[in-house]
Write a protein that holds these residues in place. Structure first.
Motif, PDB file in Angstrom:
ATOM      1  N   ASP A  54      -8.538 -18.481  15.448  1.00  0.00           N
ATOM      2  CA  ASP A  54      -8.330 -19.818  14.870  1.00  0.00           C
ATOM      3  C   ASP A  54      -9.659 -20.467  14.509  1.00  0.00           C
ATOM      4  N   ILE A  55     -10.637 -20.331  15.408  1.00  0.00           N
ATOM      5  CA  ILE A  55     -11.957 -20.916  15.150  1.00  0.00           C
ATOM      6  C   ILE A  55     -12.593 -20.237  13.941  1.00  0.00           C
ATOM      7  N   ARG A  56     -12.500 -18.912  13.872  1.00  0.00           N
ATOM      8  CA  ARG A  56     -13.036 -18.187  12.730  1.00  0.00           C
ATOM      9  C   ARG A  56     -12.422 -18.674  11.424  1.00  0.00           C
ATOM     10  N   ASP A  57     -11.115 -18.864  11.423  1.00  0.00           N
ATOM     11  CA  ASP A  57     -10.442 -19.306  10.200  1.00  0.00           C
ATOM     12  C   ASP A  57     -10.900 -20.693   9.767  1.00  0.00           C
ATOM     13  N   THR A  58     -11.363 -21.500  10.727  1.00  0.00           N
ATOM     14  CA  THR A  58     -11.851 -22.837  10.425  1.00  0.00           C
ATOM     15  C   THR A  58     -13.288 -22.819   9.926  1.00  0.00           C
ATOM     16  N   ILE A  59     -14.168 -22.060  10.606  1.00  0.00           N
ATOM     17  CA  ILE A  59     -15.597 -22.149  10.286  1.00  0.00           C
ATOM     18  C   ILE A  59     -16.133 -21.004   9.454  1.00  0.00           C
ATOM     19  N   ALA A  60     -15.478 -19.842   9.504  1.00  0.00           N
ATOM     20  CA  ALA A  60     -16.036 -18.678   8.809  1.00  0.00           C
ATOM     21  C   ALA A  60     -14.940 -17.706   8.379  1.00  0.00           C
ATOM     22  N   PRO A  61     -14.028 -18.138   7.513  1.00  0.00           N
ATOM     23  CA  PRO A  61     -12.956 -17.227   7.088  1.00  0.00           C
ATOM     24  C   PRO A  61     -13.539 -15.933   6.528  1.00  0.00           C
ATOM     25  N   GLY A  62     -12.953 -14.840   6.927  1.00  0.00           N
ATOM     26  CA  GLY A  62     -13.412 -13.542   6.442  1.00  0.00           C
ATOM     27  C   GLY A  62     -14.418 -12.868   7.352  1.00  0.00           C
ATOM     28  N   ASN A  63     -15.072 -13.616   8.243  1.00  0.00           N
ATOM     29  CA  ASN A  63     -16.024 -13.007   9.173  1.00  0.00           C
ATOM     30  C   ASN A  63     -15.266 -12.363  10.333  1.00  0.00           C
ATOM     31  N   SER A  64     -15.961 -11.544  11.083  1.00  0.00           N
ATOM     32  CA  SER A  64     -15.310 -10.882  12.214  1.00  0.00           C
ATOM     33  C   SER A  64     -15.203 -11.844  13.401  1.00  0.00           C
ATOM     34  N   VAL A  65     -14.207 -11.615  14.212  1.00  0.00           N
ATOM     35  CA  VAL A  65     -14.007 -12.425  15.412  1.00  0.00           C
ATOM     36  C   VAL A  65     -15.184 -12.239  16.367  1.00  0.00           C
ATOM     37  N   ASP A  66     -15.761 -11.033  16.415  1.00  0.00           N
ATOM     38  CA  ASP A  66     -16.917 -10.796  17.284  1.00  0.00           C
ATOM     39  C   ASP A  66     -18.087 -11.696  16.906  1.00  0.00           C
ATOM     40  N   GLU A  67     -18.294 -11.912  15.604  1.00  0.00           N
ATOM     41  CA  GLU A  67     -19.364 -12.814  15.161  1.00  0.00           C
ATOM     42  C   GLU A  67     -19.104 -14.239  15.644  1.00  0.00           C
ATOM     43  N   VAL A  68     -17.858 -14.654  15.607  1.00  0.00           N
ATOM     44  CA  VAL A  68     -17.511 -15.998  16.086  1.00  0.00           C
ATOM     45  C   VAL A  68     -17.767 -16.100  17.586  1.00  0.00           C
ATOM     46  N   ARG A  69     -17.394 -15.079  18.342  1.00  0.00           N
ATOM     47  CA  ARG A  69     -17.649 -15.092  19.789  1.00  0.00           C
ATOM     48  C   ARG A  69     -19.150 -15.157  20.081  1.00  0.00           C
ATOM     49  N   GLU A  70     -19.943 -14.420  19.306  1.00  0.00           N
ATOM     50  CA  GLU A  70     -21.402 -14.471  19.469  1.00  0.00           C
ATOM     51  C   GLU A  70     -21.925 -15.868  19.187  1.00  0.00           C
ATOM     52  N   THR A  71     -21.399 -16.492  18.131  1.00  0.00           N
ATOM     53  CA  THR A  71     -21.824 -17.846  17.790  1.00  0.00           C
ATOM     54  C   THR A  71     -21.478 -18.816  18.905  1.00  0.00           C
ATOM     55  N   ILE A  72     -20.278 -18.707  19.430  1.00  0.00           N
ATOM     56  CA  ILE A  72     -19.869 -19.572  20.542  1.00  0.00           C
ATOM     57  C   ILE A  72     -20.775 -19.348  21.743  1.00  0.00           C
ATOM     58  N   GLY A  73     -21.064 -18.092  22.046  1.00  0.00           N
ATOM     59  CA  GLY A  73     -21.881 -17.762  23.212  1.00  0.00           C
ATOM     60  C   GLY A  73     -23.333 -18.159  23.085  1.00  0.00           C
ATOM     61  N   SER A  74     -23.832 -18.241  21.864  1.00  0.00           N
ATOM     62  CA  SER A  74     -25.254 -18.542  21.687  1.00  0.00           C
ATOM     63  C   SER A  74     -25.490 -19.928  21.105  1.00  0.00           C
ATOM     64  N   THR A  75     -24.521 -20.791  21.221  1.00  0.00           N
ATOM     65  CA  THR A  75     -24.645 -22.119  20.632  1.00  0.00           C
ATOM     66  C   THR A  75     -25.888 -22.842  21.148  1.00  0.00           C
ATOM     67  N   THR A  76     -26.525 -23.608  20.273  1.00  0.00           N
ATOM     68  CA  THR A  76     -27.768 -24.279  20.672  1.00  0.00           C
ATOM     69  C   THR A  76     -27.510 -25.491  21.550  1.00  0.00           C
ATOM     70  N   CYS A  77     -26.351 -26.079  21.481  1.00  0.00           N
ATOM     71  CA  CYS A  77     -26.031 -27.213  22.354  1.00  0.00           C
ATOM     72  C   CYS A  77     -25.304 -26.642  23.563  1.00  0.00           C
ATOM     73  N   ALA A  78     -26.046 -26.372  24.627  1.00  0.00           N
ATOM     74  CA  ALA A  78     -25.504 -25.681  25.792  1.00  0.00           C
ATOM     75  C   ALA A  78     -24.264 -26.385  26.331  1.00  0.00           C
ATOM     76  N   VAL A  79     -23.333 -25.600  26.770  1.00  0.00           N
ATOM     77  CA  VAL A  79     -22.087 -26.048  27.391  1.00  0.00           C
ATOM     78  C   VAL A  79     -21.230 -26.878  26.427  1.00  0.00           C
ATOM     79  N   ILE A  80     -21.211 -26.471  25.160  1.00  0.00           N
ATOM     80  CA  ILE A  80     -20.315 -27.127  24.202  1.00  0.00           C
ATOM     81  C   ILE A  80     -18.889 -26.649  24.397  1.00  0.00           C
ATOM     82  N   PHE A  81     -18.723 -25.370  24.727  1.00  0.00           N
ATOM     83  CA  PHE A  81     -17.397 -24.781  24.802  1.00  0.00           C
ATOM     84  C   PHE A  81     -16.959 -24.565  26.241  1.00  0.00           C
ATOM     85  N   ALA A  82     -15.645 -24.619  26.452  1.00  0.00           N
ATOM     86  CA  ALA A  82     -15.033 -24.155  27.684  1.00  0.00           C
ATOM     87  C   ALA A  82     -14.217 -22.930  27.313  1.00  0.00           C
ATOM     88  N   ARG A  83     -14.225 -21.949  28.178  1.00  0.00           N
ATOM     89  CA  ARG A  83     -13.449 -20.731  27.933  1.00  0.00           C
ATOM     90  C   ARG A  83     -12.422 -20.597  29.030  1.00  0.00           C
TER      91      ARG A  83
END
Length: 88
Positions: A54-83
């Motif tokens: 769902d996040i990929r479809d919002t921010i990067a349609p067509g990209n791989s889900v793994d790329e989205v997970r990497e982006t979430i994991g390496s976000t510059t604003c620490a602790v933005i996401f909860a998993r």
């Protein structure tokens, strides 16, 4: 079958404006990071649980889900996401 991993904005994230600049503040990590207005809209949409797809479809349609997970994991604003209920 395993349940899909889900993500949302951490409850400790606050978005505020400093003059004309949006700022993301994460109180658990005490990080402040300037962000774009597009990022503000994206973070506001993450107030509920979403899959990586769902996040990929919002921010990067067509990209791989793994790329989205990497982006979430390496976000510059620490602790933005909860998993799945844990801060990430």
């Amino acid at each position: 079958m395993h349940a899909a991993e889900r993500f949302r904005r951490s409850r400790g994230v606050v978005i505020y404006w400093n003059e004309a600049q949006a700022v993301c503040f994460s109180w658990p990590s005490a990080h402040r990071v300037p962000i774009s207005s597009a990022t503000v809209r994206f973070l506001q949409d993450l107030s509920h649980w979403q899959s990586a797809e769902d996040i990929r479809d919002t921010i990067a349609p067509g990209n791989s889900v793994d790329e989205v997970r990497e982006t979430i994991g390496s976000t510059t604003c620490a602790v933005i996401f909860a998993r799945d209920g844990k801060l990430w």
